[in-house]
Scaffold this active site. Sequence first.
Site, PDB file in Angstrom:
ATOM      1  N   CYS A  62       0.844  -1.203   0.000  1.00 14.14           N
ATOM      2  CA  CYS A  62       0.000   0.000   0.000  1.00 14.14           C
ATOM      3  C   CYS A  62       0.875   1.247   0.000  1.00 14.14           C
ATOM      4  O   CYS A  62       0.576   2.223  -0.697  1.00 14.14           O
ATOM      5  CB  CYS A  62      -0.947   0.003   1.192  1.00 14.14           C
ATOM      6  SG  CYS A  62      -2.383  -1.082   1.021  1.00 14.14           S
TER       7      CYS A  62
ATOM      8  N   HIS B  25      -0.227  -8.469   0.978  1.00 16.36           N
ATOM      9  CA  HIS B  25      -1.059  -7.662   0.083  1.00 16.36           C
ATOM     10  C   HIS B  25      -0.970  -8.409  -1.247  1.00 16.36           C
ATOM     11  O   HIS B  25       0.139  -8.605  -1.784  1.00 16.36           O
ATOM     12  CB  HIS B  25      -0.502  -6.240  -0.014  1.00 16.36           C
ATOM     13  CG  HIS B  25      -1.238  -5.326  -0.968  1.00 16.36           C
ATOM     14  ND1 HIS B  25      -1.629  -4.050  -0.625  1.00 16.36           N
ATOM     15  CD2 HIS B  25      -1.626  -5.502  -2.257  1.00 16.36           C
ATOM     16  CE1 HIS B  25      -2.245  -3.484  -1.663  1.00 16.36           C
ATOM     17  NE2 HIS B  25      -2.240  -4.355  -2.669  1.00 16.36           N
TER      18      HIS B  25
ATOM     19  N   HIS C 203      -0.389 -10.098  -4.547  1.00 19.08           N
ATOM     20  CA  HIS C 203       0.509  -9.705  -5.644  1.00 19.08           C
ATOM     21  C   HIS C 203       0.792 -10.899  -6.520  1.00 19.08           C
ATOM     22  O   HIS C 203       1.000 -12.015  -6.040  1.00 19.08           O
ATOM     23  CB  HIS C 203       1.814  -9.108  -5.108  1.00 19.08           C
ATOM     24  CG  HIS C 203       2.513  -9.971  -4.107  1.00 19.08           C
ATOM     25  ND1 HIS C 203       2.134 -10.035  -2.777  1.00 19.08           N
ATOM     26  CD2 HIS C 203       3.557 -10.822  -4.228  1.00 19.08           C
ATOM     27  CE1 HIS C 203       2.921 -10.875  -2.137  1.00 19.08           C
ATOM     28  NE2 HIS C 203       3.787 -11.377  -2.999  1.00 19.08           N
TER      29      HIS C 203
ATOM     30  N   HIS D  42       3.336 -12.554  -9.123  1.00 18.28           N
ATOM     31  CA  HIS D  42       4.699 -12.513  -9.652  1.00 18.28           C
ATOM     32  C   HIS D  42       4.648 -12.821 -11.148  1.00 18.28           C
ATOM     33  O   HIS D  42       4.032 -13.825 -11.559  1.00 18.28           O
ATOM     34  CB  HIS D  42       5.570 -13.594  -8.990  1.00 18.28           C
ATOM     35  CG  HIS D  42       5.833 -13.407  -7.533  1.00 18.28           C
ATOM     36  ND1 HIS D  42       7.030 -12.910  -7.040  1.00 18.28           N
ATOM     37  CD2 HIS D  42       5.063 -13.661  -6.436  1.00 18.28           C
ATOM     38  CE1 HIS D  42       6.979 -12.875  -5.715  1.00 18.28           C
ATOM     39  NE2 HIS D  42       5.798 -13.325  -5.325  1.00 18.28           N
TER      40      HIS D  42
HETATM   41  P1  5GP Z   1       6.075 -13.081  -1.653  1.00 17.89           P
HETATM   42  O1  5GP Z   1       7.276 -13.760  -1.039  1.00 17.89           O
HETATM   43  O2  5GP Z   1       5.197 -12.459  -0.600  1.00 17.89           O
HETATM   44  O3  5GP Z   1       5.311 -13.935  -2.625  1.00 17.89           O
HETATM   45  O4  5GP Z   1       6.671 -11.910  -2.560  1.00 17.89           O
HETATM   46  C1  5GP Z   1       7.055 -10.695  -2.034  1.00 17.89           C
HETATM   47  C2  5GP Z   1       8.055 -10.120  -3.011  1.00 17.89           C
HETATM   48  O5  5GP Z   1       8.202  -8.751  -2.711  1.00 17.89           O
HETATM   49  C3  5GP Z   1       9.439 -10.744  -2.935  1.00 17.89           C
HETATM   50  O6  5GP Z   1       9.768 -11.303  -4.198  1.00 17.89           O
HETATM   51  C4  5GP Z   1      10.335  -9.587  -2.526  1.00 17.89           C
HETATM   52  O7  5GP Z   1      11.598  -9.614  -3.174  1.00 17.89           O
HETATM   53  C5  5GP Z   1       9.529  -8.387  -2.922  1.00 17.89           C
HETATM   54  N1  5GP Z   1       9.755  -7.215  -2.085  1.00 17.89           N
HETATM   55  C6  5GP Z   1       9.819  -7.184  -0.724  1.00 17.89           C
HETATM   56  N2  5GP Z   1      10.010  -5.923  -0.303  1.00 17.89           N
HETATM   57  C7  5GP Z   1      10.060  -5.146  -1.430  1.00 17.89           C
HETATM   58  C8  5GP Z   1      10.255  -3.745  -1.637  1.00 17.89           C
HETATM   59  O8  5GP Z   1      10.399  -2.949  -0.705  1.00 17.89           O
HETATM   60  N3  5GP Z   1      10.266  -3.303  -2.919  1.00 17.89           N
HETATM   61  C9  5GP Z   1      10.098  -4.158  -3.981  1.00 17.89           C
HETATM   62  N4  5GP Z   1      10.129  -3.621  -5.207  1.00 17.89           N
HETATM   63  N5  5GP Z   1       9.919  -5.487  -3.816  1.00 17.89           N
HETATM   64  C10 5GP Z   1       9.908  -5.971  -2.560  1.00 17.89           C
HETATM   65 ZN    ZN Z   2      -1.809  -3.282   1.246  1.00 14.79          ZN
END
Ligand code: 5GP
Ligand code: ZN
Length: 113
Positions: free
Chosen positions: A7, A97, A99, A101
């Site tokens: 957010c 949140h 997302h 990939h």
């Molecule tokens: P998840 O592990 O929740 O599926 O994916 C979260 C993703 O967010 C990870 O691939 C991580 O590298 C990315 N991420 C975490 N913090 C940040 C940030 O501050 N900026 C950006 N651009 N990506 C982030």
């Molecule tokens: Zn959020």
Amino acid sequence: MPDCLFCRIIAGKVPSKKVYEDEYVYAFEDIRPTAPTHVLVVPKRHVPGLNEATAQDAEIIGRCNLVAAKIGRERNIVDGYRTVFNVGPRSGQSVFHLHLHLVGGRDLAWPPG
Ligand code: 5GP
Ligand code: ZN
């Protein structure tokens, strides 16, 4: 959700490398890319994850995938990419949140780890 990282990114309070934006969706480069293309496609409305999504989120889930496909075409990676929702801590979900990939630009193993 002021304490939510994504957010804050959508609101411009945390910097990000924007790839795409419209009324509903914001897409930006993952900070720790796992492939030449690793973009996160995020609904602007806060939804914690796929497990918490309801029927009213159906359209935004579709939109996220269509935005990923558009970016895939623009980056010429249509010979192989993947769109992935990690769901829950055992999948590696670390940001709560929703997302999507978009990962591509290299050979992708199946099954994933
Ligand atoms: P998840 O592990 O929740 O599926 O994916 C979260 C993703 O967010 C990870 O691939 C991580 O590298 C990315 N991420 C975490 N913090 C940040 C940030 O501050 N900026 C950006 N651009 N990506 C982030
Ligand atoms: Zn959020």
